[in-house]
Design a protein around this motif. Sequence first.
Motif, short mmCIF file in Angstrom:
data_model
loop_
_atom_site.label_atom_id
_atom_site.label_comp_id
_atom_site.label_asym_id
_atom_site.label_seq_id
_atom_site.Cartn_x
_atom_site.Cartn_y
_atom_site.Cartn_z
N LYS A 56 -25.13 -54.44 -14.54
CA LYS A 56 -25.98 -54.34 -13.49
C LYS A 56 -26.43 -54.29 -12.38
N GLY A 57 -25.95 -52.91 -12.50
CA GLY A 57 -26.57 -52.07 -10.76
C GLY A 57 -25.47 -52.50 -9.89
N ARG A 58 -24.25 -53.42 -10.44
CA ARG A 58 -23.81 -53.82 -8.97
C ARG A 58 -23.51 -52.09 -8.26
N THR A 59 -22.57 -50.70 -8.88
CA THR A 59 -22.01 -50.31 -7.72
C THR A 59 -22.87 -49.63 -7.21
N ALA A 60 -24.22 -49.04 -8.03
CA ALA A 60 -25.24 -48.57 -7.39
C ALA A 60 -25.66 -49.57 -6.24
N LYS A 61 -26.11 -50.62 -6.19
CA LYS A 61 -26.34 -51.37 -4.79
C LYS A 61 -25.21 -51.42 -3.53
N ALA A 62 -23.67 -51.69 -4.49
CA ALA A 62 -22.92 -51.62 -3.43
C ALA A 62 -23.15 -50.40 -2.65
N ILE A 63 -22.76 -49.20 -3.14
CA ILE A 63 -23.64 -47.94 -2.74
C ILE A 63 -24.14 -47.98 -1.51
N ARG A 64 -25.73 -48.80 -1.47
CA ARG A 64 -26.14 -48.65 -1.31
C ARG A 64 -26.50 -49.49 0.17
N THR A 65 -25.83 -50.37 -0.15
CA THR A 65 -25.27 -51.75 1.45
C THR A 65 -24.39 -50.64 2.05
N VAL A 66 -23.88 -49.56 1.51
CA VAL A 66 -22.43 -49.21 2.93
C VAL A 66 -22.99 -48.20 3.43
N VAL A 67 -24.29 -47.12 2.55
CA VAL A 67 -24.90 -45.74 3.25
C VAL A 67 -26.31 -47.10 4.47
N TYR A 68 -26.76 -47.98 4.02
CA TYR A 68 -27.62 -48.44 4.72
C TYR A 68 -26.82 -49.21 6.31
N ALA A 69 -25.43 -49.87 6.00
CA ALA A 69 -24.95 -50.07 6.85
C ALA A 69 -24.46 -49.18 8.12
N ALA A 70 -24.41 -48.31 7.61
CA ALA A 70 -23.73 -47.24 7.99
C ALA A 70 -24.42 -46.30 8.56
N ALA A 71 -25.95 -46.67 8.66
CA ALA A 71 -27.22 -45.93 8.81
C ALA A 71 -27.37 -46.27 10.26
N GLY A 72 -27.56 -47.37 10.05
CA GLY A 72 -27.85 -48.56 11.01
C GLY A 72 -27.19 -48.79 12.29
N VAL A 73 -25.64 -48.32 11.92
CA VAL A 73 -25.07 -48.44 13.04
C VAL A 73 -25.11 -47.65 14.00
N HIS A 74 -25.68 -45.83 13.44
CA HIS A 74 -25.43 -44.73 13.47
C HIS A 74 -27.01 -44.18 14.68
N GLY A 75 -28.17 -45.47 13.90
CA GLY A 75 -28.70 -45.35 14.55
C GLY A 75 -29.49 -45.07 13.96
N HIS A 76 -30.05 -44.41 12.66
CA HIS A 76 -30.88 -43.26 11.96
C HIS A 76 -32.20 -44.62 11.39
N LYS A 77 -33.08 -43.78 11.80
CA LYS A 77 -34.14 -44.19 11.18
C LYS A 77 -34.57 -45.03 9.66
N LYS A 78 -34.99 -45.79 9.25
CA LYS A 78 -35.42 -46.11 7.68
C LYS A 78 -34.62 -45.04 6.50
N ILE A 79 -33.66 -45.42 6.01
CA ILE A 79 -33.49 -44.89 4.55
C ILE A 79 -33.04 -45.17 3.38
N ARG A 80 -33.60 -44.50 2.06
CA ARG A 80 -33.61 -44.12 1.00
C ARG A 80 -32.29 -43.56 0.15
N LEU A 81 -32.31 -44.77 -1.10
CA LEU A 81 -30.32 -43.53 -1.71
C LEU A 81 -31.39 -43.82 -3.45
N GLU A 82 -31.86 -42.85 -3.71
CA GLU A 82 -32.20 -42.82 -5.18
C GLU A 82 -31.08 -41.88 -5.62
N ILE A 83 -30.90 -42.46 -7.51
CA ILE A 83 -29.82 -41.89 -7.88
C ILE A 83 -30.30 -41.02 -8.74
N ALA A 84 -29.98 -40.24 -9.34
CA ALA A 84 -30.74 -38.95 -10.30
C ALA A 84 -29.73 -38.45 -10.68
N GLU A 85 -30.45 -37.92 -12.57
CA GLU A 85 -29.51 -37.67 -13.17
C GLU A 85 -30.04 -35.62 -13.20
#
Length: 77
Positions: A48-77
């Motif tokens: 149900k996309g739980r792993t992808a959601k967890a990865i995005r949560t960690v990445v977005y949180a890390a970006a917020g801590v480091h003061g990055h502007k808005k980021i998005r994470l896309e998963i492609a094959e």
Amino acid sequence: MDDLILSIVKPIVGHPDEVRVERDEQESGTLYRLIIHPDDAGMVIGKKGRTAKAIRTVVYAAAGVHGHKKIRLEIAE
């Protein structure tokens, strides 16, 4: 940020040598495209996309801590 994404994803896939991250800088923010082997899509996305959601949560949180502007994470094959 690339290293963080790779360190999260490589241990859970069957083809870690084929995992790579491409970065696309845009005016509105940064797009990180995670490219994986097609056989590993299920492992990265998870039930149900739980792993992808967890990865995005960690990445977005890390970006917020480091003061990055808005980021998005896309998963492609």
